[in-house]
Design an enzyme around this catalytic site. Structure first.
Site, PDB file in Angstrom:
ATOM      1  N   ASN A 275       0.798  -1.223   0.000  1.00  0.00           N
ATOM      2  CA  ASN A 275       0.000   0.000   0.000  1.00  0.00           C
ATOM      3  C   ASN A 275       0.833   1.277   0.000  1.00  0.00           C
ATOM      4  O   ASN A 275       0.295   2.371  -0.120  1.00  0.00           O
ATOM      5  CB  ASN A 275      -0.970   0.004   1.175  1.00  0.00           C
ATOM      6  CG  ASN A 275      -2.000  -1.107   1.056  1.00  0.00           C
ATOM      7  OD1 ASN A 275      -2.098  -1.781   0.037  1.00  0.00           O
ATOM      8  ND2 ASN A 275      -2.768  -1.303   2.104  1.00  0.00           N
TER       9      ASN A 275
ATOM     10  N   ASN B 105      -4.634  -0.858  -4.088  1.00  0.00           N
ATOM     11  CA  ASN B 105      -4.028   0.159  -3.234  1.00  0.00           C
ATOM     12  C   ASN B 105      -2.575   0.466  -3.587  1.00  0.00           C
ATOM     13  O   ASN B 105      -2.118   1.592  -3.396  1.00  0.00           O
ATOM     14  CB  ASN B 105      -4.138  -0.238  -1.759  1.00  0.00           C
ATOM     15  CG  ASN B 105      -5.566  -0.155  -1.267  1.00  0.00           C
ATOM     16  OD1 ASN B 105      -6.342   0.678  -1.734  1.00  0.00           O
ATOM     17  ND2 ASN B 105      -5.929  -1.024  -0.348  1.00  0.00           N
TER      18      ASN B 105
END
Length: 189
Positions: free
Chosen positions: A66, A112
């Protein structure tokens, strides 16, 4: 001429051979086939391979999925690589397992890692290769599925997927994104 090839994944033994680490797996296969090794460096593990006068910098970010944009941005700046010479390899649960899709740019598709790269490089105009993982999970089980281990047959199929992706990235660097997309955008049987 330098190119950045970022394979996304998460660091740590608990993430080895998981669907989310398929980007790492492709780069590991490439390094092995090229008889090169990764070295730990800032924001990731890095290896270099050469293809027809081009240097391809293979990057496995150590920032976790992420936050992949931090590593991608750093290495773009460190090696003075423009966005049109960057390709990101990642998993995609919107594609069936075995499907490989390359695009010259586009949305993050809910991924993400791609979202963070877009935020930190300030654009979505970079090439990406999405590796299908399917979506065979029950409601609320997405995280467990994505972080789940690949089956034996899937690991075998990853060998073929890796060969196709590596071929596509080489074409991207030597003949351009359109030629690479024509070769990559099919299902591995």
């Amino acid at each position: 001429m330098n190119y950045l090839v970022a394979g996304l994944g998460n660091i740590g033994a608990e993430y080895e051979n998981t669907r989310h680490n398929m980007g790492f797996m492709v780069l590991d296969a490439w390094a092995q086939a090229s008889n090169t090794v990764f070295s730990s460096d800032r924001y990731g593990s890095v290896a270099e391979v050469r293809e027809k006068g081009r240097t391809l910098i293979l990057l496995k970010p150590s920032t976790f999925m992420n936050l992949s944009g931090k590593a991608v941005r750093y290495w773009m700046q460190e090696k003075n690589i423009p966005l049109d010479r960057v390709v990101v390899i990642c998993d995609d649960l919107n594609l069936p397992f075995g499907s490989v899709r390359m695009r010259a740019g586009g949305s993050d598709g809910g991924h993400n890692g791609l979202k963070n790269i877009e935020e930190l490089v300030g654009s979505r105009d970079y090439a990406r290769i999405r590796l299908g993982i399917g979506n065979d999970f029950s409601r609320g089980q997405q995280v467990d599925f994505v972080l789940g281990k690949l089956s034996g047959p899937e690991l075998e199929q990853m060998k073929e997927i890796s060969v196709k992706v590596i071929e596509g990235v080489k074409l991207f660097a030597t003949q351009g994104v359109d030629r690479a997309m024509n070769t990559v955008n099919t299902k591995v049987k």
